[in-house]
Design an enzyme around this catalytic site. Structure first.
Site, PDB file in Angstrom:
ATOM      1  N   ASP A 111       0.866  -1.178   0.000  1.00 23.69           N
ATOM      2  CA  ASP A 111       0.000   0.000   0.000  1.00 23.69           C
ATOM      3  C   ASP A 111       0.907   1.234   0.000  1.00 23.69           C
ATOM      4  O   ASP A 111       1.465   1.597  -1.029  1.00 23.69           O
ATOM      5  CB  ASP A 111      -0.906  -0.097   1.232  1.00 23.69           C
ATOM      6  CG  ASP A 111      -1.988   0.956   1.276  1.00 23.69           C
ATOM      7  OD1 ASP A 111      -2.519   1.299   0.223  1.00 23.69           O
ATOM      8  OD2 ASP A 111      -2.319   1.444   2.373  1.00 23.69           O
ATOM      9  N   LYS A 147      -1.155  -1.778  -4.645  1.00 25.02           N
ATOM     10  CA  LYS A 147      -1.925  -0.534  -4.834  1.00 25.02           C
ATOM     11  C   LYS A 147      -0.937   0.564  -5.164  1.00 25.02           C
ATOM     12  O   LYS A 147      -0.514   1.313  -4.288  1.00 25.02           O
ATOM     13  CB  LYS A 147      -2.612  -0.166  -3.510  1.00 25.02           C
ATOM     14  CG  LYS A 147      -4.035  -0.582  -3.342  1.00 25.02           C
ATOM     15  CD  LYS A 147      -4.627   0.147  -2.138  1.00 25.02           C
ATOM     16  CE  LYS A 147      -5.608  -0.713  -1.392  1.00 25.02           C
ATOM     17  NZ  LYS A 147      -6.058  -0.090  -0.135  1.00 25.02           N
TER      18      LYS A 147
END
Ligand code: IMP
Ligand code: MG
Length: 197
Positions: free
Chosen positions: A113, A141
């Site tokens: 992330d 991501k």
């Protein structure tokens, strides 16, 4: 639990296929490196380190697709406290495993992330003089990256949506969902569901 799911982002069959592919690529990459070293006992030196708790389901599936000798050592990292979805930075909740010097280390996490978790762990592992360090994440991501780190192996690039299931949690729950899913706004806000739960 099902009423909290807004949509399934990646279904279990798609996950299974992709995990098998990653395992094969990772195993082939490790074998290439061991062969280049010319050490017939080199398989003893592969150490997988899953970052708990999110990678628990992923690593269980991954290792069963890797027909080679390897050891497994868990570490625990806290990346976002309580209910919030924002990563407040990462800190280690457990000791690093012993005996990493000279080993081929594979760090396994559920999702990359901000990148802070993997960057922290990777830098600490590098201080222990391993032979090599590889990073494997199921989900990536990219849009959320706050520190410059890219995984060596990644399963799926996903948009900037908070996901649960296949090991990933919201506030400690939903890890046991077999698919990767997005919660309804109500569930993601922590509101109690209507009716008798
Ligand atoms: P990073 O340090 O920001 O890269 O965060 C990595 C960790 O945050 C992961 O290991 C997860 O535990 C958690 N995380 C990040 N995004 C999500 C998400 O969409 N769902 C569930 N957990 C997440
Ligand atoms: Mg995690």
């Amino acid at each position: 639990m099902q009423r909290d799911i807004e949509k399934i982002l990646i279904g279990r069959d798609e996950i299974a296929t992709r995990v098998r592919e990653i395992a094969e690529r990772l195993a082939a990459d490790l074998r290439r490196e061991l062969e280049a070293e010319g050490d017939p006992e080199a398989e003893h030196r592969i150490m997988l380190i899953p970052i708990m708790t999110g990678s628990i389901v992923f690593v269980a599936d991954l290792i069963r697709c890797m027909p080679m000798k390897l050891s497994l050592e868990l570490i625990a990292v806290s990346s976002y406290p309580g209910q919030t979805m924002e990563s407040k930075g990462a800190h280690l909740k457990s000791e690093l495993p012993e005996g990493m010097a000279g080993k081929h280390i594979v760090l396994v996490d559920d999702i990359l992330d901000s990148g802070r978790t993997l960057q922290l762990v990777r830098s600490m592992v590098l201080e222990r003089a391993p032979a090599s360090v590889r990073t494997v994440v199921l989900l990536n991501k990219r849009a959320r990256r706050a520190v410059p780190i890219e995984p060596d192996f990644a399963g799926f690039d996903i948009p900037d949506e908070f996901v649960v299931g296949y090991g990933l949690d919201f506030d400690g729950y939903y890890r046991n969902l077999p698919d990767i899913a997005v919660l309804t706004p109500e569930a993601a806000a922590g509101d109690p569901p209507e009716g008798d739960g």
